[in-house]
Design a protein around this motif. Structure first.
Motif, PDB file in Angstrom:
ATOM      1  N   VAL A 141     -10.943   5.744  12.969  1.00 46.31           N
ATOM      2  CA  VAL A 141     -11.144   4.523  12.182  1.00 46.31           C
ATOM      3  C   VAL A 141     -10.058   4.410  11.114  1.00 46.31           C
ATOM      4  N   LYS A 142      -9.784   5.499  10.439  1.00 42.83           N
ATOM      5  CA  LYS A 142      -8.759   5.507   9.385  1.00 42.83           C
ATOM      6  C   LYS A 142      -7.380   5.150   9.957  1.00 42.83           C
ATOM      7  N   GLN A 143      -7.060   5.721  11.121  1.00 42.65           N
ATOM      8  CA  GLN A 143      -5.775   5.447  11.756  1.00 42.65           C
ATOM      9  C   GLN A 143      -5.647   3.967  12.125  1.00 42.65           C
ATOM     10  N   LEU A 144      -6.700   3.400  12.714  1.00 42.25           N
ATOM     11  CA  LEU A 144      -6.647   1.988  13.106  1.00 42.25           C
ATOM     12  C   LEU A 144      -6.671   1.064  11.892  1.00 42.25           C
ATOM     13  N   LEU A 145      -7.330   1.474  10.827  1.00 42.24           N
ATOM     14  CA  LEU A 145      -7.281   0.688   9.591  1.00 42.24           C
ATOM     15  C   LEU A 145      -5.852   0.647   9.055  1.00 42.24           C
ATOM     16  N   LYS A 146      -5.188   1.786   9.066  1.00 37.04           N
ATOM     17  CA  LYS A 146      -3.807   1.846   8.569  1.00 37.04           C
ATOM     18  C   LYS A 146      -2.895   0.969   9.420  1.00 37.04           C
ATOM     19  N   LEU A 147      -3.026   1.040  10.728  1.00 34.82           N
ATOM     20  CA  LEU A 147      -2.185   0.230  11.620  1.00 34.82           C
ATOM     21  C   LEU A 147      -2.482  -1.262  11.467  1.00 34.82           C
ATOM     22  N   THR A 148      -3.775  -1.596  11.404  1.00 29.67           N
ATOM     23  CA  THR A 148      -4.172  -3.002  11.307  1.00 29.67           C
ATOM     24  C   THR A 148      -3.734  -3.610   9.981  1.00 29.67           C
ATOM     25  N   SER A 149      -3.784  -2.833   8.928  1.00 22.96           N
ATOM     26  CA  SER A 149      -3.472  -3.368   7.600  1.00 22.96           C
ATOM     27  C   SER A 149      -1.976  -3.449   7.320  1.00 22.96           C
ATOM     28  N   ASP A 150      -1.150  -2.965   8.230  1.00 18.15           N
ATOM     29  CA  ASP A 150       0.297  -3.015   8.032  1.00 18.15           C
ATOM     30  C   ASP A 150       0.740  -4.475   7.894  1.00 18.15           C
ATOM     31  N   SER A 151       1.328  -4.802   6.774  1.00 20.00           N
ATOM     32  CA  SER A 151       1.655  -6.198   6.460  1.00 20.00           C
ATOM     33  C   SER A 151       2.706  -6.808   7.375  1.00 20.00           C
ATOM     34  N   LYS A 152       3.472  -6.003   8.070  1.00 19.97           N
ATOM     35  CA  LYS A 152       4.465  -6.607   8.969  1.00 19.97           C
ATOM     36  C   LYS A 152       3.800  -7.283  10.173  1.00 19.97           C
ATOM     37  N   ASN A 153       2.490  -7.054  10.362  1.00 25.55           N
ATOM     38  CA  ASN A 153       1.756  -7.695  11.458  1.00 25.55           C
ATOM     39  C   ASN A 153       1.298  -9.114  11.133  1.00 25.55           C
ATOM     40  N   TRP A 154       1.297  -9.495   9.865  1.00 23.25           N
ATOM     41  CA  TRP A 154       0.604 -10.711   9.467  1.00 23.25           C
ATOM     42  C   TRP A 154       1.543 -11.776   8.931  1.00 23.25           C
ATOM     43  N   ALA A 155       1.308 -12.986   9.397  1.00 25.02           N
ATOM     44  CA  ALA A 155       2.129 -14.131   9.019  1.00 25.02           C
ATOM     45  C   ALA A 155       1.596 -14.779   7.743  1.00 25.02           C
ATOM     46  N   ILE A 156       2.421 -15.572   7.146  1.00 21.06           N
ATOM     47  CA  ILE A 156       2.006 -16.372   5.989  1.00 21.06           C
ATOM     48  C   ILE A 156       1.463 -17.693   6.538  1.00 21.06           C
ATOM     49  N   PHE A 157       0.254 -18.031   6.140  1.00 19.04           N
ATOM     50  CA  PHE A 157      -0.389 -19.274   6.566  1.00 19.04           C
ATOM     51  C   PHE A 157      -0.185 -20.333   5.490  1.00 19.04           C
ATOM     52  N   SER A 158       0.283 -21.506   5.907  1.00 15.56           N
ATOM     53  CA  SER A 158       0.495 -22.600   4.953  1.00 15.56           C
ATOM     54  C   SER A 158      -0.406 -23.773   5.282  1.00 15.56           C
ATOM     55  N   TYR A 159      -0.878 -24.410   4.228  1.00 16.28           N
ATOM     56  CA  TYR A 159      -1.668 -25.630   4.346  1.00 16.28           C
ATOM     57  C   TYR A 159      -1.141 -26.593   3.298  1.00 16.28           C
ATOM     58  N   LYS A 160      -0.783 -27.795   3.728  1.00  9.01           N
ATOM     59  CA  LYS A 160      -0.169 -28.794   2.850  1.00  9.01           C
ATOM     60  C   LYS A 160       1.057 -28.209   2.137  1.00  9.01           C
ATOM     61  N   ASN A 161       1.873 -27.523   2.935  1.00 11.34           N
ATOM     62  CA  ASN A 161       3.130 -26.922   2.468  1.00 11.34           C
ATOM     63  C   ASN A 161       2.959 -25.893   1.358  1.00 11.34           C
ATOM     64  N   GLN A 162       1.782 -25.300   1.264  1.00 14.97           N
ATOM     65  CA  GLN A 162       1.526 -24.247   0.283  1.00 14.97           C
ATOM     66  C   GLN A 162       1.009 -23.013   1.015  1.00 14.97           C
ATOM     67  N   PRO A 163       1.572 -21.828   0.742  1.00 10.27           N
ATOM     68  CA  PRO A 163       1.015 -20.619   1.357  1.00 10.27           C
ATOM     69  C   PRO A 163      -0.397 -20.370   0.825  1.00 10.27           C
ATOM     70  N   ARG A 164      -1.296 -19.952   1.719  1.00 11.93           N
ATOM     71  CA  ARG A 164      -2.716 -19.796   1.368  1.00 11.93           C
ATOM     72  C   ARG A 164      -3.241 -18.425   1.784  1.00 11.93           C
ATOM     73  N   ASN A 165      -4.350 -18.032   1.149  1.00 20.07           N
ATOM     74  CA  ASN A 165      -5.115 -16.854   1.553  1.00 20.07           C
ATOM     75  C   ASN A 165      -5.956 -17.259   2.764  1.00 20.07           C
ATOM     76  N   TYR A 166      -6.147 -16.330   3.714  1.00 17.52           N
ATOM     77  CA  TYR A 166      -6.996 -16.670   4.853  1.00 17.52           C
ATOM     78  C   TYR A 166      -7.761 -15.453   5.364  1.00 17.52           C
ATOM     79  N   TYR A 167      -8.770 -15.768   6.171  1.00 13.37           N
ATOM     80  CA  TYR A 167      -9.684 -14.781   6.755  1.00 13.37           C
ATOM     81  C   TYR A 167      -9.209 -14.449   8.166  1.00 13.37           C
ATOM     82  N   MET A 168      -9.386 -13.186   8.553  1.00 13.63           N
ATOM     83  CA  MET A 168      -9.024 -12.771   9.904  1.00 13.63           C
ATOM     84  C   MET A 168      -9.968 -11.666  10.346  1.00 13.63           C
TER      85      MET A 168
END
Length: 184
Positions: A141-168
């Motif tokens: 679980v710890k290993q997969l948490l570390k891999l999943t949380s790696d920020s290079k996996n995640w894109a920036i989501f924009s709404y109305k030309n503003q970067p936003r926080n989002y759920y995944m």
């Protein structure tokens, strides 16, 4: 001829009035009788809510702006993966090491990604293959948490030309310690 056009116009007008009346009655019925009551005591939060105080990796990054969370009903699978889901899957499968794990089940991560594309605020749900909550190997679980949380996996989501926080969310189906499927 004028009488015929007048009758045609009155007929169209009548049909439009009837359609508007049906729509109005439908809305009134829904808001008066058709809507289910929400048990605010049992379900005090919105769908996709993650308690930011109890979540894992909640102190690594900060949520942006007014801390609003987008994509809470279904996550952001189409928008979330930096480089696409295939690249994410390849990253996970090439970096995951089965250290003699024998567990089988589902490992589910629910988390937030801030406006800078940083993943944090993880909630983990561990289940067996019968979908009953059951603990999995802590090291796995710890290993997969570390891999999943790696920020290079995640894109920036924009709404109305503003970067936003989002759920995944990410679910790993694991059989005898091997990842056999990554959802969504």
């Amino acid at each position: 001829m004028k009488k015929r056009n007048l009758l045609k116009t009155l007929l169209y007008f009548s049909v439009i009035i009837v359609i508007i009346a049906i729509i109005g009655i439908t809305f009134m019925y829904y808001f008066s009788f058709g809507r289910f009551e929400t048990d605010e005591e049992q379900f005090p939060h919105y769908v996709g809510y993650i308690n930011q105080e109890k979540a894992l990796l909640n102190d690594t990054y900060t949520l942006c702006g007014d801390r609003s969370i987008y994509k809470t009903h279904h996550g952001a699978p189409d928008d979330a993966f930096e480089g696409g889901k295939k690249q994410f899957k390849n990253f996970i499968l090439s970096n995951y090491k089965n250290d003699s794990y024998t567990d089988s089940g589902y490992l589910n991560f629910r988390f937030l990604i801030n406006c800078e594309g940083n993943a944090g605020w993880f909630e983990i749900i561990e289940m067996n293959l019968d979908l009953e909550e059951s603990p999995l190997n802590k090291s796995m679980v710890k290993q997969l948490l570390k891999l999943t949380s790696d920020s290079k996996n995640w894109a920036i989501f924009s709404y109305k030309n503003q970067p936003r926080n989002y759920y995944m969310y990410i679910s790993y189906r694991i059989e005898n310690g091997e990842i056999v499927e990554i959802l969504p």
